[in-house]
Design a protein around this motif. Structure first.
Motif, PDB file in Angstrom:
ATOM      1  N   GLU A 112       0.809  -1.225   0.000  1.00  0.00           N
ATOM      2  CA  GLU A 112       0.000   0.000   0.000  1.00  0.00           C
ATOM      3  C   GLU A 112       0.837   1.267   0.000  1.00  0.00           C
ATOM      4  N   ASN A 113       2.065   1.179   0.466  1.00  0.00           N
ATOM      5  CA  ASN A 113       2.924   2.362   0.467  1.00  0.00           C
ATOM      6  C   ASN A 113       3.570   2.609  -0.908  1.00  0.00           C
ATOM      7  N   LYS A 114       3.395   1.669  -1.852  1.00  0.00           N
ATOM      8  CA  LYS A 114       3.992   1.810  -3.182  1.00  0.00           C
ATOM      9  C   LYS A 114       2.973   1.829  -4.316  1.00  0.00           C
ATOM     10  N   LEU A 115       1.820   1.199  -4.105  1.00  0.00           N
ATOM     11  CA  LEU A 115       0.820   1.076  -5.169  1.00  0.00           C
ATOM     12  C   LEU A 115      -0.534   1.603  -4.718  1.00  0.00           C
ATOM     13  N   LEU A 116      -1.279   2.100  -5.695  1.00  0.00           N
ATOM     14  CA  LEU A 116      -2.674   2.448  -5.454  1.00  0.00           C
ATOM     15  C   LEU A 116      -3.509   1.184  -5.569  1.00  0.00           C
ATOM     16  N   ARG A 117      -4.529   1.086  -4.763  1.00  0.00           N
ATOM     17  CA  ARG A 117      -5.451  -0.050  -4.901  1.00  0.00           C
ATOM     18  C   ARG A 117      -6.358   0.193  -6.106  1.00  0.00           C
ATOM     19  N   CYS A 118      -6.758  -0.884  -6.733  1.00  0.00           N
ATOM     20  CA  CYS A 118      -7.687  -0.800  -7.860  1.00  0.00           C
ATOM     21  C   CYS A 118      -8.884  -1.685  -7.537  1.00  0.00           C
ATOM     22  N   PRO A 119      -9.930  -1.105  -6.966  1.00  0.00           N
ATOM     23  CA  PRO A 119     -11.048  -1.914  -6.487  1.00  0.00           C
ATOM     24  C   PRO A 119     -11.839  -2.626  -7.589  1.00  0.00           C
ATOM     25  N   ASP A 120     -11.868  -2.056  -8.796  1.00  0.00           N
ATOM     26  CA  ASP A 120     -12.628  -2.686  -9.878  1.00  0.00           C
ATOM     27  C   ASP A 120     -12.193  -2.113 -11.231  1.00  0.00           C
ATOM     28  N   LYS A 121     -12.682  -2.720 -12.294  1.00  0.00           N
ATOM     29  CA  LYS A 121     -12.291  -2.286 -13.640  1.00  0.00           C
ATOM     30  C   LYS A 121     -12.860  -0.912 -13.993  1.00  0.00           C
ATOM     31  N   ASP A 122     -13.965  -0.524 -13.369  1.00  0.00           N
ATOM     32  CA  ASP A 122     -14.509   0.818 -13.604  1.00  0.00           C
ATOM     33  C   ASP A 122     -13.513   1.895 -13.201  1.00  0.00           C
ATOM     34  N   THR A 123     -12.715   1.620 -12.188  1.00  0.00           N
ATOM     35  CA  THR A 123     -11.675   2.561 -11.758  1.00  0.00           C
ATOM     36  C   THR A 123     -10.681   2.806 -12.887  1.00  0.00           C
ATOM     37  N   ILE A 124     -10.326   1.756 -13.605  1.00  0.00           N
ATOM     38  CA  ILE A 124      -9.386   1.884 -14.723  1.00  0.00           C
ATOM     39  C   ILE A 124     -10.003   2.730 -15.831  1.00  0.00           C
ATOM     40  N   PHE A 125     -11.273   2.485 -16.144  1.00  0.00           N
ATOM     41  CA  PHE A 125     -11.935   3.256 -17.200  1.00  0.00           C
ATOM     42  C   PHE A 125     -12.064   4.731 -16.822  1.00  0.00           C
ATOM     43  N   ARG A 126     -12.363   5.013 -15.548  1.00  0.00           N
ATOM     44  CA  ARG A 126     -12.439   6.409 -15.103  1.00  0.00           C
ATOM     45  C   ARG A 126     -11.073   7.087 -15.194  1.00  0.00           C
ATOM     46  N   LEU A 127     -10.024   6.360 -14.807  1.00  0.00           N
ATOM     47  CA  LEU A 127      -8.666   6.896 -14.906  1.00  0.00           C
ATOM     48  C   LEU A 127      -8.322   7.209 -16.361  1.00  0.00           C
ATOM     49  N   TYR A 128      -8.659   6.292 -17.266  1.00  0.00           N
ATOM     50  CA  TYR A 128      -8.373   6.498 -18.687  1.00  0.00           C
ATOM     51  C   TYR A 128      -9.110   7.734 -19.215  1.00  0.00           C
ATOM     52  N   ASN A 129     -10.384   7.842 -18.906  1.00  0.00           N
ATOM     53  CA  ASN A 129     -11.157   8.999 -19.384  1.00  0.00           C
ATOM     54  C   ASN A 129     -10.597  10.309 -18.840  1.00  0.00           C
ATOM     55  N   ASN A 130     -10.222  10.330 -17.583  1.00  0.00           N
ATOM     56  CA  ASN A 130      -9.643  11.552 -17.017  1.00  0.00           C
ATOM     57  C   ASN A 130      -8.303  11.883 -17.665  1.00  0.00           C
ATOM     58  N   SER A 131      -7.497  10.867 -17.943  1.00  0.00           N
ATOM     59  CA  SER A 131      -6.214  11.085 -18.619  1.00  0.00           C
ATOM     60  C   SER A 131      -6.438  11.636 -20.032  1.00  0.00           C
ATOM     61  N   LEU A 132      -7.442  11.105 -20.706  1.00  0.00           N
ATOM     62  CA  LEU A 132      -7.770  11.580 -22.049  1.00  0.00           C
ATOM     63  C   LEU A 132      -8.197  13.049 -22.017  1.00  0.00           C
ATOM     64  N   LYS A 133      -9.020  13.398 -21.047  1.00  0.00           N
ATOM     65  CA  LYS A 133      -9.454  14.790 -20.907  1.00  0.00           C
ATOM     66  C   LYS A 133      -8.271  15.715 -20.628  1.00  0.00           C
ATOM     67  N   GLU A 134      -7.384  15.298 -19.732  1.00  0.00           N
ATOM     68  CA  GLU A 134      -6.209  16.114 -19.410  1.00  0.00           C
ATOM     69  C   GLU A 134      -5.320  16.301 -20.636  1.00  0.00           C
ATOM     70  N   ALA A 135      -5.061  15.207 -21.354  1.00  0.00           N
ATOM     71  CA  ALA A 135      -4.197  15.286 -22.534  1.00  0.00           C
ATOM     72  C   ALA A 135      -4.811  16.178 -23.607  1.00  0.00           C
ATOM     73  N   ASN A 136      -6.118  16.071 -23.799  1.00  0.00           N
ATOM     74  CA  ASN A 136      -6.794  16.914 -24.786  1.00  0.00           C
ATOM     75  C   ASN A 136      -6.698  18.385 -24.396  1.00  0.00           C
ATOM     76  N   PHE A 137      -6.880  18.682 -23.118  1.00  0.00           N
ATOM     77  CA  PHE A 137      -6.796  20.067 -22.674  1.00  0.00           C
ATOM     78  C   PHE A 137      -5.381  20.613 -22.851  1.00  0.00           C
ATOM     79  N   ILE A 138      -4.375  19.801 -22.528  1.00  0.00           N
ATOM     80  CA  ILE A 138      -2.987  20.232 -22.691  1.00  0.00           C
ATOM     81  C   ILE A 138      -2.676  20.491 -24.165  1.00  0.00           C
TER      82      ILE A 138
END
Length: 151
Positions: free
Chosen positions: A112-138
């Motif tokens: 836990e001191n090195k990795l984030l927990r990933c409770p489910d696959k929806d977490t991965i999809f939310r992370l991807y969408n947020n990364s896409l939004k950030e990259a598009n804005f940049i």
């Protein structure tokens, strides 16, 4: 658009990493023989936890784990972060001269001191969408092109 940009995007899109998954003997149930490694060809642009359901199924019957234990991976003693695409992870932790990339599968002692927990696959999809939004804005200094995306 330059030809080199197209070639790079094509190589990344079509690229894949051969991975060998192994489990440590101390992760096994008592009296269980160490299973054979599991091999998988994983696309560079996917996330490790989205591609590793067969890996989990291969090892979880012999693993000494509880319901609350979470799958995680290690490369040469370093915990592998799930929140980056496989290609980025390989570039950080792998060696192109030594294929397949060898990863150790863990079900216990989540770092836990090195990795984030990933409770489910929806977490991965939310992370991807947020990364896409950030990259598009940049890139465009305007978020309107992807503001309609959820996540």
């Amino acid at each position: 658009e330059e030809a080199s940009d197209v070639a790079i995007r094509k190589a990344v899109w079509e690229g894949a990493i051969p991975i060998e998954f192994r489990i440590e003997a101390d992760e096994l149930k008592d009296g269980v023989a160490k299973p054979d490694p599991f091999y998988l060809l994983v696309k560079r642009n996917t996330y490790l936890l989205l591609a590793t359901t067969p890996v989990q199924e291969h090892f979880e019957m012999v693993a000494n784990k509880t319901e609350k234990d979470e799958l995680w991976f290690e490369s040469n003693g370093t915990a592998v972060r799930w929140q980056y695409p496989v290609g980025v992870l390989f570039d950080l932790y792998g060696d192109p001269k030594s294929l397949p990339w060898k990863l150790t599968v863990h079900f216990r002692n989540f770092p836990e001191n090195k990795l984030l927990r990933c409770p489910d696959k929806d977490t991965i999809f939310r992370l991807y969408n947020n990364s896409l939004k950030e990259a598009n804005f940049i890139k465009h200094a305007d978020g309107s092109k992807v503001n309609g995306l959820t996540g």
